[in-house]
Design a protein around this motif. Sequence first.
Motif, PDB file in Angstrom:
ATOM      1  N   GLU A  58      -4.458 -15.994  -4.105  1.00 34.42           N
ATOM      2  CA  GLU A  58      -3.337 -15.496  -2.867  1.00 34.42           C
ATOM      3  C   GLU A  58      -3.782 -13.614  -3.146  1.00 34.42           C
ATOM      4  O   GLU A  58      -4.848 -12.746  -3.373  1.00 34.42           O
ATOM      5  CB  GLU A  58      -2.640 -14.555  -4.067  1.00 34.42           C
ATOM      6  N   PHE A  59      -3.625 -12.628  -1.707  1.00 37.28           N
ATOM      7  CA  PHE A  59      -3.929 -11.424  -1.749  1.00 37.28           C
ATOM      8  C   PHE A  59      -2.748 -10.479  -1.722  1.00 37.28           C
ATOM      9  O   PHE A  59      -1.485 -10.628  -1.124  1.00 37.28           O
ATOM     10  CB  PHE A  59      -4.719 -11.694   0.039  1.00 37.28           C
ATOM     11  N   GLU A  60      -3.112  -9.631  -2.640  1.00 43.43           N
ATOM     12  CA  GLU A  60      -1.611  -8.122  -2.824  1.00 43.43           C
ATOM     13  C   GLU A  60      -2.214  -7.332  -2.022  1.00 43.43           C
ATOM     14  O   GLU A  60      -3.851  -6.935  -2.360  1.00 43.43           O
ATOM     15  CB  GLU A  60      -1.363  -8.129  -4.090  1.00 43.43           C
ATOM     16  N   TYR A  61      -2.063  -6.395  -1.119  1.00 45.30           N
ATOM     17  CA  TYR A  61      -2.514  -5.207  -0.665  1.00 45.30           C
ATOM     18  C   TYR A  61      -1.346  -3.994  -0.715  1.00 45.30           C
ATOM     19  O   TYR A  61      -0.013  -4.095  -0.870  1.00 45.30           O
ATOM     20  CB  TYR A  61      -2.332  -4.981   0.861  1.00 45.30           C
ATOM     21  N   ARG A  62      -1.785  -3.091  -1.807  1.00 47.40           N
ATOM     22  CA  ARG A  62      -0.725  -1.810  -1.087  1.00 47.40           C
ATOM     23  C   ARG A  62      -1.181  -0.925   0.751  1.00 47.40           C
ATOM     24  O   ARG A  62      -2.667  -0.827   0.554  1.00 47.40           O
ATOM     25  CB  ARG A  62      -0.831  -0.293  -2.348  1.00 47.40           C
ATOM     26  N   VAL A  63      -0.392  -0.618   1.086  1.00 47.91           N
ATOM     27  CA  VAL A  63      -0.251  -0.596   2.346  1.00 47.91           C
ATOM     28  C   VAL A  63       0.351   0.747   2.830  1.00 47.91           C
ATOM     29  O   VAL A  63       1.956   0.589   2.298  1.00 47.91           O
ATOM     30  CB  VAL A  63      -0.152  -1.591   3.273  1.00 47.91           C
TER      31      VAL A  63
END
Length: 118
Positions: free
Chosen positions: A86-91
């Motif tokens: 799983e990938f979680e990015y702050r964008v």
Amino acid sequence: MPVDPWSRPSLTDLRSVLESIGKSDVNHNRNAERLELSVPAEITTSRGNTVAAVTREISRFGLGLLHKGYIQPEEVTVRMASDTREFEYRVKLEWCNPCDNGMFISGGRFITQKASAV
């Protein structure tokens, strides 16, 4: 049966929008190569709203998204998953523009990334 106006766009929706936009001959002077990437994603806004989306493209510095409904440009969290991670990015969502069929395309740059094994 009514269609949920906030449901995730399908890959057919994505292809239709990308075909209507077409390839640009304009040189955008981008710092990194963009790769097409069509995977399910979720965008969580600063107010806590979650919007289903599909990714359009990704680079070392940011990504493009397709979703239903306008999202205010701001810092958001984008979650994506593969079979094993799983990938979680702050964008920092920098723009959001309307396109065909009530959908919107948006783009932003990465602030931080968290990746974890499933």
